[in-house]
Every structure is written in C-alpha cells, then in structure tokens.
Design a protein around this motif. Sequence first.
Motif, short mmCIF file in Angstrom:
data_model
loop_
_atom_site.label_atom_id
_atom_site.label_comp_id
_atom_site.label_asym_id
_atom_site.label_seq_id
_atom_site.Cartn_x
_atom_site.Cartn_y
_atom_site.Cartn_z
N PRO A 1 -1.47 28.78 106.31
CA PRO A 1 -2.34 29.57 105.28
C PRO A 1 -2.11 31.23 105.57
CG PRO A 1 -3.56 28.05 106.42
CD PRO A 1 -2.51 27.92 106.94
N GLU A 2 -2.03 31.82 104.38
CA GLU A 2 -1.90 33.23 104.50
C GLU A 2 -3.35 34.08 104.06
OE1 GLU A 2 1.78 34.64 102.26
OE2 GLU A 2 2.81 32.56 102.75
N LEU A 3 -3.05 35.34 103.90
CA LEU A 3 -4.37 36.08 103.76
C LEU A 3 -5.27 35.45 102.71
CD1 LEU A 3 -4.68 39.94 103.58
CD2 LEU A 3 -5.91 38.53 101.92
N PRO A 4 -4.56 35.26 101.30
CA PRO A 4 -5.66 34.63 100.36
C PRO A 4 -6.43 33.56 100.88
CG PRO A 4 -3.71 35.34 99.40
CD PRO A 4 -3.32 35.52 101.00
N GLU A 5 -5.60 32.57 101.55
CA GLU A 5 -6.15 31.29 101.93
C GLU A 5 -7.41 31.63 103.01
OE1 GLU A 5 -2.88 31.11 99.76
OE2 GLU A 5 -2.30 31.49 101.88
N VAL A 6 -6.87 32.21 103.82
CA VAL A 6 -8.11 32.41 104.99
C VAL A 6 -9.14 33.10 104.44
CG1 VAL A 6 -8.25 33.51 107.14
CG2 VAL A 6 -6.12 32.49 106.78
N ARG B 1 -14.97 32.99 102.56
CA ARG B 1 -15.85 32.99 101.57
C ARG B 1 -16.59 31.73 101.25
NH1 ARG B 1 -13.23 36.80 97.03
NH2 ARG B 1 -12.40 38.50 98.13
N SER B 2 -15.90 30.48 101.36
CA SER B 2 -16.42 29.29 101.10
C SER B 2 -17.68 28.95 102.45
CB SER B 2 -15.46 28.32 101.05
OG SER B 2 -14.81 27.98 102.25
N LEU B 3 -16.97 29.18 103.63
CA LEU B 3 -18.03 29.00 104.88
C LEU B 3 -19.35 29.89 104.75
CD1 LEU B 3 -15.42 28.38 107.73
CD2 LEU B 3 -16.67 26.58 106.33
N GLU B 4 -19.12 31.01 104.60
CA GLU B 4 -19.93 32.11 104.86
C GLU B 4 -21.53 31.72 104.56
OE1 GLU B 4 -19.88 37.01 104.68
OE2 GLU B 4 -19.47 36.12 102.80
N PRO B 5 -21.99 31.24 103.07
CA PRO B 5 -23.10 30.92 102.75
C PRO B 5 -23.51 30.04 103.31
CG PRO B 5 -21.41 30.45 100.85
CD PRO B 5 -20.75 30.96 102.11
N TRP B 6 -22.59 29.03 103.93
CA TRP B 6 -23.46 27.50 104.47
C TRP B 6 -23.52 27.73 105.97
CZ3 TRP B 6 -25.25 24.44 101.19
CH2 TRP B 6 -24.94 24.41 99.84
N ILE C 1 -19.31 36.09 109.25
CA ILE C 1 -17.72 35.56 109.33
C ILE C 1 -16.95 36.46 108.70
CG2 ILE C 1 -16.03 33.94 108.80
CD1 ILE C 1 -18.48 31.85 108.28
N ALA C 2 -16.00 37.13 109.38
CA ALA C 2 -15.13 38.41 108.98
C ALA C 2 -13.75 37.83 108.86
CB ALA C 2 -15.14 39.50 109.81
N ARG C 3 -12.59 38.48 108.25
CA ARG C 3 -11.19 38.02 108.34
C ARG C 3 -10.35 39.32 108.90
NH1 ARG C 3 -7.19 39.71 105.94
NH2 ARG C 3 -8.34 40.74 104.40
N ARG C 4 -9.31 39.11 109.69
CA ARG C 4 -8.44 40.05 110.05
C ARG C 4 -7.21 39.49 109.91
NH1 ARG C 4 -5.68 44.01 110.42
NH2 ARG C 4 -5.55 45.53 112.02
N GLY C 5 -6.33 39.82 109.23
CA GLY C 5 -5.03 39.29 108.83
C GLY C 5 -5.07 37.83 108.60
N LYS C 6 -4.56 37.03 109.58
CA LYS C 6 -4.70 35.41 109.21
C LYS C 6 -5.67 34.91 109.97
CE LYS C 6 0.05 35.14 107.96
NZ LYS C 6 1.47 34.56 108.28
N ILE D 1 -5.82 35.40 95.56
CA ILE D 1 -7.56 35.29 96.21
C ILE D 1 -8.37 34.80 95.02
CG2 ILE D 1 -9.50 36.62 97.18
CD1 ILE D 1 -7.65 38.34 98.59
N ALA D 2 -8.32 35.56 93.93
CA ALA D 2 -9.09 34.94 92.82
C ALA D 2 -8.78 33.63 92.29
CB ALA D 2 -8.92 35.80 91.69
N ALA D 3 -7.90 33.10 92.50
CA ALA D 3 -7.35 31.55 92.43
C ALA D 3 -7.51 30.64 93.47
CB ALA D 3 -5.78 31.56 92.00
N GLY D 4 -8.15 31.30 94.68
CA GLY D 4 -8.43 30.31 95.70
C GLY D 4 -7.32 30.12 96.57
#
Length: 281
Positions: free
Chosen positions: A2-7, A12-17, A55-60, A214-217
């Motif tokens: 997984p690269e930046l868009p996937e991570v 984003r998918s985990l954050e609200p839950w 939950i944040a992201r830095r690189g991958k 990122i927009a395409a998931g």
Amino acid sequence: MPELPEVEQVRRSLEPWVVGKTIRRVEVRLARIIRTPPNPVLFANRLAGRTVTGIARRGKYLLFSVPPDTLVSHLRMEGQYRLEPAGAPLAPHTHVVFQFTDGSELRYRDVRQFGTMDLVGPDDPLPPGLAALGMEPFDPRLTAEVLRACFARRRAPVKAVLLDQTVVAGIGNIYADEALFLARIHPQSPACRLSQAEAARLLAALRDVLTRAIAAGGSSIRTYADGYGRHGGFQVSLAAYGRAGAPCPRCGTPIAKVRVAGRGTHFCPVCQPSPGEGGTA
C-alpha cells in the motif's frame, strides 16, 4: 505494498469507528509483528485502558494516538485492519486483536507477516524508517525548487529517487510510474539532470495522481482493502503501471516495461523519450 493513497484511505475508513474508543485488552497472536517494546506482553499491558484520540498518516505509516503514546503501524505488503464485533470468527492470518470496551474489535491481519507495530512514548526515538521520511507530497513547503534541490546530487534514475522515502514520503511503484507518465519524464532519466520545468511538471503530476487515487479509494492491484473491506477503484484509471504491451492512452504506442531499482517500471517510449532521444538531458 500500500502506498500513500491506500494508507490514507485506511486511515479515513477507521477514524470514525475507532477514535474515541477505549482499549480493554490487546491480544498479540504473532509476537514478531510487535517491535517496540520488544516484549508483546508489555505492548499489550501499556495499551490496556488507553483511549484512541486520533489517527494520522505519515508517508506509508499509520499513527494511532493513544496518549501519552503513539502506536506506529506499517502495513508493508499485505497488512489489513478490520473492525469486527467481539465473538465474530477470526479470519486466517489475524495477528493482533484490539478489544474495545464497547464490544467491538479492531483486528490486524497480515498474510505475509511483514507488517510492524511500534508503541512509542513521548520521549522515545521514532522508528528509524519514520524518522527518516522526507516531505509529504502535499506539504506546501515542497516546491518545484525544493524538489529539484533534492534531486540535484542524485545521479540515480528519477524513478529510483522517487521510491526513496527520505526524498518524498509515501510514493511507491504504482504512483511513481503514473506521475512520470503524466509529467512525460523517462523513468531512467538521471534525477540530477531534471530541469526546473521538469521538476515543476513532476510535482504537479504527483499531486494530481495522488489526489485522484485518494478520491477513488486507492488502487487494489492485489489484496488491498480498507477498514470496511472495500477495494480501491483507481486501478481502472492507471495509464502506465501494469499496462505493458497495451496502447498508450495518449499516442497509442505500446507501453514498455523495464526494471529500475529492481522494480518493474512502465512507460511510453514516445511520450517519455529517453535522455539520449531528446528527453531529459
């Protein structure tokens, strides 16, 4: 991997839950996933009773804030997170289970077992890979001039330099190929010989490709899925990566494939001429 868009999509998918939930217990089923502290029992004990505040992201890397510590997670090749109800059957290759006080569980699954987790305190050094990361592609401080300066002393092919996480964080094989295609730069061009205009085109291309991905998931080339189990959709929009022999979407020339820095690399021989054929000089 997984690269930046996937991570970012996983984040984003985990954050609200996950944010706001309190960890009741952690079950480590494969000790080598845990690097810091080296004893998985200490890892689990430190997390018990902690609340996930962000939950944040830095690189991958994914960064789970569990004050006063940060849980640093790298998915590597096939790491996946899933939120499941307690008691639901465990999927094969589930190696770490975070049990929350509300009865839900965050489960980490990794077929190849290359993923890592580090629990880092406020006074602890960052994991070496995280500490050495270069600038984020969307960092406003990353200008064409800065990018060109990063390339200035590197005689390696520009594709190889893009894969170096100490230069720009989060770029891997897929999006390096796509950005170079969009910028019309041959992947074997020496990084140090890129002009200011080419550096500007490349930076714009990186941001464009990553934004659309990122927009395409993200891109589900093999096993990637986000925290909901959803696959990405950007793979249908790829112009170069994985399309060896297929017509270039710009000129119709068959997409070529070579190896750069040990990675399969896709490009259009016409739209991305080699340095000796009128390309980057």
